[in-house]
Every structure is written in structure tokens, then in C-alpha cells.
Motif scaffolding. Structure first.
Motif, PDB file in Angstrom:
ATOM      1  N   PHE A 104       1.754   6.077  -3.086  1.00  0.00           N
ATOM      2  CA  PHE A 104       0.612   5.611  -2.135  1.00  0.00           C
ATOM      3  C   PHE A 104      -0.432   4.690  -2.976  1.00  0.00           C
ATOM      4  CE2 PHE A 104       1.907   9.424  -0.262  1.00  0.00           C
ATOM      5  CZ  PHE A 104       2.062   8.781   1.161  1.00  0.00           C
ATOM      6  N   ALA A 105      -0.636   3.563  -2.657  1.00  0.00           N
ATOM      7  CA  ALA A 105      -1.637   2.531  -3.680  1.00  0.00           C
ATOM      8  C   ALA A 105      -3.062   3.167  -3.170  1.00  0.00           C
ATOM      9  CB  ALA A 105      -1.554   1.079  -3.338  1.00  0.00           C
ATOM     10  N   SER A 106      -4.004   2.726  -4.019  1.00  0.00           N
ATOM     11  CA  SER A 106      -5.409   3.034  -3.580  1.00  0.00           C
ATOM     12  C   SER A 106      -5.871   2.372  -2.483  1.00  0.00           C
ATOM     13  CB  SER A 106      -6.158   2.589  -4.861  1.00  0.00           C
ATOM     14  OG  SER A 106      -6.153   1.256  -5.248  1.00  0.00           O
ATOM     15  N   SER A 107      -5.091   1.190  -2.098  1.00  0.00           N
ATOM     16  CA  SER A 107      -5.658   0.566  -1.001  1.00  0.00           C
ATOM     17  C   SER A 107      -5.064   1.246   0.521  1.00  0.00           C
ATOM     18  CB  SER A 107      -5.235  -0.866  -0.729  1.00  0.00           C
ATOM     19  OG  SER A 107      -3.744  -1.184  -1.123  1.00  0.00           O
ATOM     20  N   ALA A 108      -4.070   2.177   0.307  1.00  0.00           N
ATOM     21  CA  ALA A 108      -3.429   2.744   1.496  1.00  0.00           C
ATOM     22  C   ALA A 108      -4.408   3.316   2.558  1.00  0.00           C
ATOM     23  CB  ALA A 108      -2.281   3.680   0.986  1.00  0.00           C
ATOM     24  N   THR A 109      -4.071   3.170   3.742  1.00  0.00           N
ATOM     25  CA  THR A 109      -4.878   3.628   4.888  1.00  0.00           C
ATOM     26  C   THR A 109      -4.088   4.348   5.591  1.00  0.00           C
ATOM     27  OG1 THR A 109      -4.403   1.591   6.299  1.00  0.00           O
ATOM     28  CG2 THR A 109      -6.238   1.717   4.967  1.00  0.00           C
ATOM     29  N   ARG A 110      -4.611   5.420   6.638  1.00  0.00           N
ATOM     30  CA  ARG A 110      -3.638   6.096   7.541  1.00  0.00           C
ATOM     31  C   ARG A 110      -2.724   5.155   8.505  1.00  0.00           C
ATOM     32  NH1 ARG A 110      -5.778  11.515   8.077  1.00  0.00           N
ATOM     33  NH2 ARG A 110      -5.144  11.542  10.330  1.00  0.00           N
ATOM     34  N   PRO A 111      -3.453   4.003   9.007  1.00  0.00           N
ATOM     35  CA  PRO A 111      -2.502   3.108   9.837  1.00  0.00           C
ATOM     36  C   PRO A 111      -1.179   2.849   8.792  1.00  0.00           C
ATOM     37  CG  PRO A 111      -4.614   2.645  10.229  1.00  0.00           C
ATOM     38  CD  PRO A 111      -4.744   3.707   9.158  1.00  0.00           C
ATOM     39  N   ASP A 112      -1.504   2.418   7.625  1.00  0.00           N
ATOM     40  CA  ASP A 112      -0.392   2.190   6.945  1.00  0.00           C
ATOM     41  C   ASP A 112       0.655   3.126   6.653  1.00  0.00           C
ATOM     42  OD1 ASP A 112      -1.563  -0.363   6.071  1.00  0.00           O
ATOM     43  OD2 ASP A 112      -2.480   0.376   4.368  1.00  0.00           O
ATOM     44  N   VAL A 113       0.097   4.332   6.564  1.00  0.00           N
ATOM     45  CA  VAL A 113       1.169   5.582   6.537  1.00  0.00           C
ATOM     46  C   VAL A 113       2.007   5.667   7.513  1.00  0.00           C
ATOM     47  CG1 VAL A 113       1.260   8.189   6.083  1.00  0.00           C
ATOM     48  CG2 VAL A 113      -0.368   6.714   4.621  1.00  0.00           C
ATOM     49  N   GLU A 114       1.324   5.470   8.756  1.00  0.00           N
ATOM     50  CA  GLU A 114       1.852   5.742  10.094  1.00  0.00           C
ATOM     51  C   GLU A 114       3.093   4.635  10.415  1.00  0.00           C
ATOM     52  OE1 GLU A 114      -1.117   5.341  12.949  1.00  0.00           O
ATOM     53  OE2 GLU A 114      -2.254   7.141  12.400  1.00  0.00           O
ATOM     54  N   GLN A 115       2.520   3.386   9.891  1.00  0.00           N
ATOM     55  CA  GLN A 115       3.670   2.510   9.941  1.00  0.00           C
ATOM     56  C   GLN A 115       4.904   2.612   9.020  1.00  0.00           C
ATOM     57  OE1 GLN A 115       2.328  -1.623   9.471  1.00  0.00           O
ATOM     58  NE2 GLN A 115       4.100  -2.640   9.389  1.00  0.00           N
ATOM     59  N   ALA A 116       4.638   3.176   7.764  1.00  0.00           N
ATOM     60  CA  ALA A 116       5.697   3.477   6.967  1.00  0.00           C
ATOM     61  C   ALA A 116       6.544   4.506   7.355  1.00  0.00           C
ATOM     62  CB  ALA A 116       5.170   4.015   5.593  1.00  0.00           C
TER      63      ALA A 116
ATOM     64  N   SER B 170       0.783  -1.163   0.047  1.00  0.00           N
ATOM     65  CA  SER B 170       0.025  -0.018  -0.092  1.00  0.00           C
ATOM     66  C   SER B 170       0.922   1.472  -0.041  1.00  0.00           C
ATOM     67  CB  SER B 170      -0.835  -0.090   0.977  1.00  0.00           C
ATOM     68  OG  SER B 170      -0.157  -0.055   2.419  1.00  0.00           O
ATOM     69  N   VAL B 171       2.164   1.228   0.703  1.00  0.00           N
ATOM     70  CA  VAL B 171       2.984   2.547   0.624  1.00  0.00           C
ATOM     71  C   VAL B 171       4.321   1.716   0.004  1.00  0.00           C
ATOM     72  CG1 VAL B 171       4.001   3.993   1.980  1.00  0.00           C
ATOM     73  CG2 VAL B 171       1.650   3.396   2.596  1.00  0.00           C
ATOM     74  N   SER B 172       4.832   2.546  -0.956  1.00  0.00           N
ATOM     75  CA  SER B 172       5.986   2.166  -1.552  1.00  0.00           C
ATOM     76  C   SER B 172       7.045   3.376  -1.348  1.00  0.00           C
ATOM     77  CB  SER B 172       5.881   1.730  -3.201  1.00  0.00           C
ATOM     78  OG  SER B 172       5.126   0.757  -3.326  1.00  0.00           O
ATOM     79  N   ILE B 173       8.321   2.954  -0.805  1.00  0.00           N
ATOM     80  CA  ILE B 173       9.204   3.921  -0.442  1.00  0.00           C
ATOM     81  C   ILE B 173      10.783   3.592  -0.944  1.00  0.00           C
ATOM     82  CG2 ILE B 173      10.642   5.205   1.147  1.00  0.00           C
ATOM     83  CD1 ILE B 173       8.629   4.648   3.174  1.00  0.00           C
ATOM     84  N   VAL B 174      11.269   4.446  -1.912  1.00  0.00           N
ATOM     85  CA  VAL B 174      12.649   4.153  -2.092  1.00  0.00           C
ATOM     86  C   VAL B 174      13.427   5.200  -1.498  1.00  0.00           C
ATOM     87  CG1 VAL B 174      14.434   4.396  -3.913  1.00  0.00           C
ATOM     88  CG2 VAL B 174      12.109   3.521  -4.584  1.00  0.00           C
ATOM     89  N   ALA B 175      14.732   4.700  -0.576  1.00  0.00           N
ATOM     90  CA  ALA B 175      15.524   5.674   0.305  1.00  0.00           C
ATOM     91  C   ALA B 175      16.618   5.730  -0.077  1.00  0.00           C
ATOM     92  CB  ALA B 175      15.382   4.996   1.665  1.00  0.00           C
ATOM     93  N   GLN B 176      17.365   6.887  -0.056  1.00  0.00           N
ATOM     94  CA  GLN B 176      18.552   6.858  -0.179  1.00  0.00           C
ATOM     95  C   GLN B 176      19.531   7.740   0.741  1.00  0.00           C
ATOM     96  OE1 GLN B 176      19.220   8.805  -3.970  1.00  0.00           O
ATOM     97  NE2 GLN B 176      21.443   8.839  -4.225  1.00  0.00           N
TER      98      GLN B 176
END
Length: 267
Positions: free
Chosen positions: A45-57, A2-8
Motif C-alpha cells: 500500500f502506498a501512503s496515498s491508499a484509502t479504504r475505497p482503494d482497498v475495496e476496489q483492489a 495506491s495499491v500494488s498487487i502481484v498475483a500468481q
């Protein structure tokens, strides 16, 4: 996902804002300043992303141990995270410092960290035909994506403030606790409303009028993307196979409607 991140990681980075203004993040003296480091995160963010998903990310990003105080690969520096760096409280008495923060890494003492978060919608995509085609079906819509991005940034700021107050043995600011309590109550109310609407939708879906052909009762493109020859849904709106539990529930509705439809035709 639901949440994709690329970190550098970086010592210094420059960002071009609105195609007009350059902003420098990190060390302004020298890009090789080992006392300064940063984390550049591209997020989508995917269409299935929720606020708890964002908090965890947000929590995951702050805990990633990919920063170093020394030169990368020098064989001496250990990797640290932004969280561990902030929690490394330095006092005049090293013994007291270690006692209060047993997980402290000395390498992070005096290390200045920066974080830059860049929205990058195309992280949620599927590349097909050897790169000749890109599909973005799973992305959140533009407005929702903007809201989730702003909420992600707010989560980062909030977690950093909470850690900072913990390190300093200070109470959280009153304005912050009031706002946190307000949004917590708002989240609960929104959750209750979603559950209420979900039950209403389920009731509507479970009792379509008998005159509707069985093959048409699940023809809803906002919920499903693939059906079999009988009109029974096979995949959800994002193209994901329906779970066994979801299939079982829909099959029960489908069979019951077939009986009602047959009885209606006999009348």
C-alpha cells in the motif's frame, strides 16, 4: 498507484510463517490435482491508499480470470476467476443451473479454490542506479500498512460471504449486516472528520502571519518535497508534480501573502 498487487496461480503452495512454521495452501493430495487451484497475491500500500482503494483492489483480485480447471496451456481449459468459480452454482438440473447463472463456466464446476494474501511492502518502491539503490518514499507507514492489509483481507472475506449467500439464495447473517452497517457509519464519520480537518488546514494555510517571508510559507516537508527559488512548491510529499488546480490554488495564496508581507514591512 495506491495499491500494488502481484498475483500468481498455483495448485499447491507452501508458506513459511514467522521463520518457523510451514503452512500448505491448496491441494494436500497432489500438487498436480487439476480439481484444486489457488491464487497467491502479494500486496503493498502506498501512503496515498484509502479504504475505497482497498475495496476496489479486493474486488479486482477476486475477478481476475487467471485460474484453470485443467492443465495450463492444454488448449481445452478456459481461465476462470475466484468469483466466477464461487458463483457457478451446481444443481441436479443443468438447465436450471444455466438459467440462474447465465455467465457460469462449466469448467469451474467442482473446482476447489484457495487464496493466500501476503504483505509485501517493497512492491511500493523505486529502483535506481541500475539496482544499486532502492527508495521506499511512497510507502504507507508500518501501522497504516498493517491496518490496510487487515482491511483488505476483511474485504475479501466479506465479498466471498456475500457471493456465497447469493448463490445459496440465503439472507446474509444478522451479525454480518450489523457489523457492515457499523463500519459503514464509521467510515462516513471518519470521512466527515477528514473533511473538517481539511477545511481547517486550508484556512490555516491560506492566512499565514504577515511577518513570515513568502519563500517560507510552504516549507512543509510533510506536504511538499520540492520548491523553486522563490519557495513555491513544485512536488507533493511523494515526489509527484502538483496538478494545475493545486498550483493555481497555492499561487493565489502565495500572491496574497506577498502583498500582506510587503505592507507589513512598510509599517
Amino acid at each position: 498507484m495506491s495499491v500494488s498487487i502481484v498475483a500468481q496461480r498455483f495448485r499447491q503452495c507452501k508458506l513459511l510463517l514467522d521463520e518457523t512454521d510451514w503452512v500448505t495452501v491448496g491441494s494436500t493430495s497432489s500438487p498436480t490435482n487439476v480439481n484444486s487451484c489457488g491464487l497467491l497475491a502479494y500486496i503493498s500500500f502506498a501512503s496515498s491508499a484509502t479504504r475505497p482503494d482497498v475495496e476496489q483492489a479486493a474486488a479486482t483480485l477476486l475477478n481476475l480470470p487467471i485460474l484453470t480447471s485443467g492443465l495450463w496451456g492444454d488448449g481445452e481449459s478456459r481461465t476462470v476467476s475466484i468469483s466466477s468459480t464461487l458463483m457457478a452454482k451446481t444443481t441436479k438440473d443443468p438447465a436450471e443451473n444455466d438459467a440462474k447463472n447465465p455467465d457460469r463456466k462449466p469448467e469451474s464446476d467442482g473446482l476447489k479454490c484457495s487464496i493466500a494474501i501476503v504483505p509485501q511492502a517493497n512492491l511500493i518502491s523505486k529502483v535506481k542506479q541500475q539496482g544499486k539503490s532502492i527508495q521506499y518514499h511512497g510507502q504507507s507507514d508500518k501501522e497504516t500498512g498493517r491496518e490496510l492489509y487487515e482491511y483488505f483481507c476483511e474485504c475479501i472475506r466479506s465479498k466471498l460471504l456475500e457471493m456465497q449467500c447469493e448463490v445459496r439464495s440465503e439472507e446474509l447473517p444478522e451479525w454480518y449486516t450489523r457489523r457492515r452497517d457499523y463500519f459503514s457509519e464509521l467510515d462516513l464519520e471518519q470521512k466527515r472528520q477528514r473533511q473538517k480537518h481539511s477545511k481547517t488546514d486550508d484556512n490555516k494555510q491560506s492566512s499565514p502571519t504577515p511577518d513570515i517571508p513568502p519563500q517560507d510559507i510552504f516549507r512543509d516537508g510533510s506536504k511538499y518535497s520540492s520548491w523553486d527559488e522563490n519557495g513555491f512548491p513544485m512536488k507533493d510529499a511523494n515526489g509527484k508534480e502538483l496538478s494545475k488546480a493545486a498550483t493555481k490554488k497555492l499561487k493565489k495564496i502565495y500572491d496574497a501573502h506577498c502583498k500582506r508581507h510587503d505592507k507589513w514591512k512598510e509599517q
